[in-house]
Design a protein around this motif. Structure first.
Motif, PDB file in Angstrom:
ATOM      1  N   VAL A  22       0.913  -1.176  -0.033  1.00  0.00           N
ATOM      2  CA  VAL A  22      -0.081   0.068  -0.013  1.00  0.00           C
ATOM      3  C   VAL A  22       0.873   1.161  -0.159  1.00  0.00           C
ATOM      4  O   VAL A  22       1.581   1.301   1.164  1.00  0.00           O
ATOM      5  N   LEU A  23       0.744   1.987  -1.066  1.00  0.00           N
ATOM      6  CA  LEU A  23       1.341   3.489  -1.078  1.00  0.00           C
ATOM      7  C   LEU A  23       0.434   4.416  -0.711  1.00  0.00           C
ATOM      8  O   LEU A  23      -0.583   4.619  -1.050  1.00  0.00           O
ATOM      9  N   VAL A  24       0.709   5.069   0.529  1.00  0.00           N
ATOM     10  CA  VAL A  24       0.009   6.162   1.012  1.00  0.00           C
ATOM     11  C   VAL A  24       0.930   7.937   0.565  1.00  0.00           C
ATOM     12  O   VAL A  24       2.150   7.924   0.973  1.00  0.00           O
ATOM     13  N   ASP A  25       0.052   8.612  -0.250  1.00  0.00           N
ATOM     14  CA  ASP A  25       0.808   9.676  -0.227  1.00  0.00           C
ATOM     15  C   ASP A  25       0.019  10.874   0.716  1.00  0.00           C
ATOM     16  O   ASP A  25      -1.306  11.367   0.657  1.00  0.00           O
ATOM     17  N   THR A  76       5.009  13.481   1.026  1.00  0.00           N
ATOM     18  CA  THR A  76       5.597  12.340   1.733  1.00  0.00           C
ATOM     19  C   THR A  76       4.997  10.924   1.132  1.00  0.00           C
ATOM     20  O   THR A  76       3.813  11.002   1.394  1.00  0.00           O
ATOM     21  N   LEU A  77       5.632  10.154   0.744  1.00  0.00           N
ATOM     22  CA  LEU A  77       5.114   8.850   0.197  1.00  0.00           C
ATOM     23  C   LEU A  77       5.810   7.702   1.160  1.00  0.00           C
ATOM     24  O   LEU A  77       6.872   7.726   1.286  1.00  0.00           O
ATOM     25  N   ILE A  78       4.878   6.909   1.758  1.00  0.00           N
ATOM     26  CA  ILE A  78       5.275   5.768   2.614  1.00  0.00           C
ATOM     27  C   ILE A  78       4.430   4.419   2.016  1.00  0.00           C
ATOM     28  O   ILE A  78       3.384   4.467   1.644  1.00  0.00           O
ATOM     29  N   LYS A  84       3.343  -2.918   7.514  1.00  0.00           N
ATOM     30  CA  LYS A  84       4.625  -2.257   8.208  1.00  0.00           C
ATOM     31  C   LYS A  84       5.245  -1.156   7.330  1.00  0.00           C
ATOM     32  O   LYS A  84       5.180  -1.673   6.137  1.00  0.00           O
ATOM     33  N   ALA A  85       5.374   0.030   7.643  1.00  0.00           N
ATOM     34  CA  ALA A  85       6.029   1.062   6.785  1.00  0.00           C
ATOM     35  C   ALA A  85       7.654   0.301   6.259  1.00  0.00           C
ATOM     36  O   ALA A  85       8.419   0.009   7.135  1.00  0.00           O
ATOM     37  N   VAL A  86       8.084   0.135   5.181  1.00  0.00           N
ATOM     38  CA  VAL A  86       8.954  -0.424   4.634  1.00  0.00           C
ATOM     39  C   VAL A  86       9.908   0.595   3.794  1.00  0.00           C
ATOM     40  O   VAL A  86      11.052   0.404   3.615  1.00  0.00           O
TER      41      VAL A  86
END
Length: 106
Positions: A22-25, A76-78, A84-86
């Motif tokens: 999952v990419l969160v902007d 910021t892209l996570i 978990k944030a990778v």
């Protein structure tokens, strides 16, 4: 498939139940670099729906989420994988660079 909004209420369920990364902007409407990055994020969402789920988090509406992930600058892209944030990318970047960084985790 366009990027969807993610909120404090939906975040944990989406991140933990997704069968793909999952990419969160993290963005804001007043942020020029965020507006410049937005079409790129939409292209990635539309071009990679089987590989990646893409969401947008408005930091003005979701300040608790921004603080939770220590988002100090936007955009910021996570990237989250397995809940978990990778990987984190800060600032606007060309599509090719974003894809190159994401592919390491897909």
């Amino acid at each position: 498939m366009a990027a969807k909004a993610i909120t404090q209420d939906t975040f944990d369920d989406i991140i933990n139940s997704s069968d793909k990364p999952v990419l969160v902007d993290f963005w804001a409407s007043w942020c020029g670099p965020c507006r410049a990055l937005s079409p790129i994020i939409e292209e990635i969402a539309n071009e990679m729906p089987s590989e990646l789920a893409v969401y947008k988090c408005n930091v003005e509406d979701e300040q608790d989420l921004a603080m939770r992930f220590q988002v100090m600058s936007i955009p910021t892209l996570i990237l989250f994988k397995g809940g978990k944030a990778v990987h984190t990318m800060v600032g606007s970047a060309p599509k090719a660079r974003i894809l190159a960084e994401l592919r390491e985790y897909l």
